[in-house]
Design a protein around this motif. Sequence first.
Motif, short mmCIF file in Angstrom:
data_model
loop_
_atom_site.label_atom_id
_atom_site.label_comp_id
_atom_site.label_asym_id
_atom_site.label_seq_id
_atom_site.Cartn_x
_atom_site.Cartn_y
_atom_site.Cartn_z
N ASP A 135 0.80 -1.22 0.00
CA ASP A 135 0.00 0.00 0.00
C ASP A 135 0.83 1.27 0.00
OD1 ASP A 135 -2.40 -1.42 0.04
OD2 ASP A 135 -2.33 -1.64 2.20
N ASN A 141 -3.32 -2.24 -5.97
CA ASN A 141 -2.77 -3.14 -4.95
C ASN A 141 -2.69 -4.57 -5.46
OD1 ASN A 141 -2.55 -1.05 -3.13
ND2 ASN A 141 -4.44 -1.52 -2.04
N ARG A 145 -8.02 -8.99 -0.53
CA ARG A 145 -8.44 -7.63 -0.81
C ARG A 145 -9.96 -7.48 -0.67
NH1 ARG A 145 -4.17 -4.92 0.40
NH2 ARG A 145 -2.34 -5.84 -0.53
#
Length: 280
Positions: free
Chosen positions: A29, A248, A277
């Motif tokens: 991130d 990501n 995620r």
Amino acid sequence: MNAAIDAFKALGHRHRLMIFRTLLQAVPDGLTAGGLSERMGIAPSGMSFHLAHLQAAGLVSAYQNGRNVHYVVQPPQVRGLLGFLAEDCCGGRPELCGPGFDNTSDLKEEGPMTERPYNVLFLCTGNSARSIIAEAVMAREGQGRFRSFSAGSNPAGTVHPYALDLLRNLNHDVATFRSKNWDEFAVEGAPEMDFVFTVCDNAANEVCPVWPGQPISAHWGVPDPAAVTGTEAVKRQAFADTYRMMLNRISIFANLPLESLDRLVLQKRLDDVGKARAAT
């Protein structure tokens, strides 16, 4: 050689080396410049100066997350530095130096790859936002190793203007993006897909297309930003969130050692990316 020299020059400063190590701990991130300043006690002006040096050397990149800019380490460059250092070790067999030290340095100045890039297709229902954003991110993050495509099972016919605005603001070339049917990739002569990712949202009862054949596939469901209601700011934030989620996931995928993973292990890794995620 020159790329390695630039990278080592950038890291040859105490603060920049500390920043780089801190960002390594924040993969995938990353952190904002303000967050880095608070953690490390470096003035914002100094932090911007050091981050610019790391970006110029290709060690760090930036992406927009709402109103904030996050800085992230580029793992291929790290592997490239290790490969460059290990290239001549162990009697010409750098694999003996241990995991991560191989002879595939991303910083070596050689000609183009002899193997064709991996073809990656992103599928959703309308091919107007999520899969388009994923195609754009993959084109940038793939760094020549991947060719990205997108399509829909029931294409909207147009790309959502908020998606185009977001991508333009992040310096993506949007000239070739269009909403299209996945049938285009099922005809004779179409690119053969190595990976297919569905990005529709099962939680919202969307019907995800199923791609035939033998590519490795995974479901990376993302809520449809075009379905978000509220003010214009709220809607645009939904598109920014979609970009962040795609970045990501795709960053993790693009940096997997694909050549060294067997199909079953790779499939599990890709499934885990989508599940992790989605849970976040």
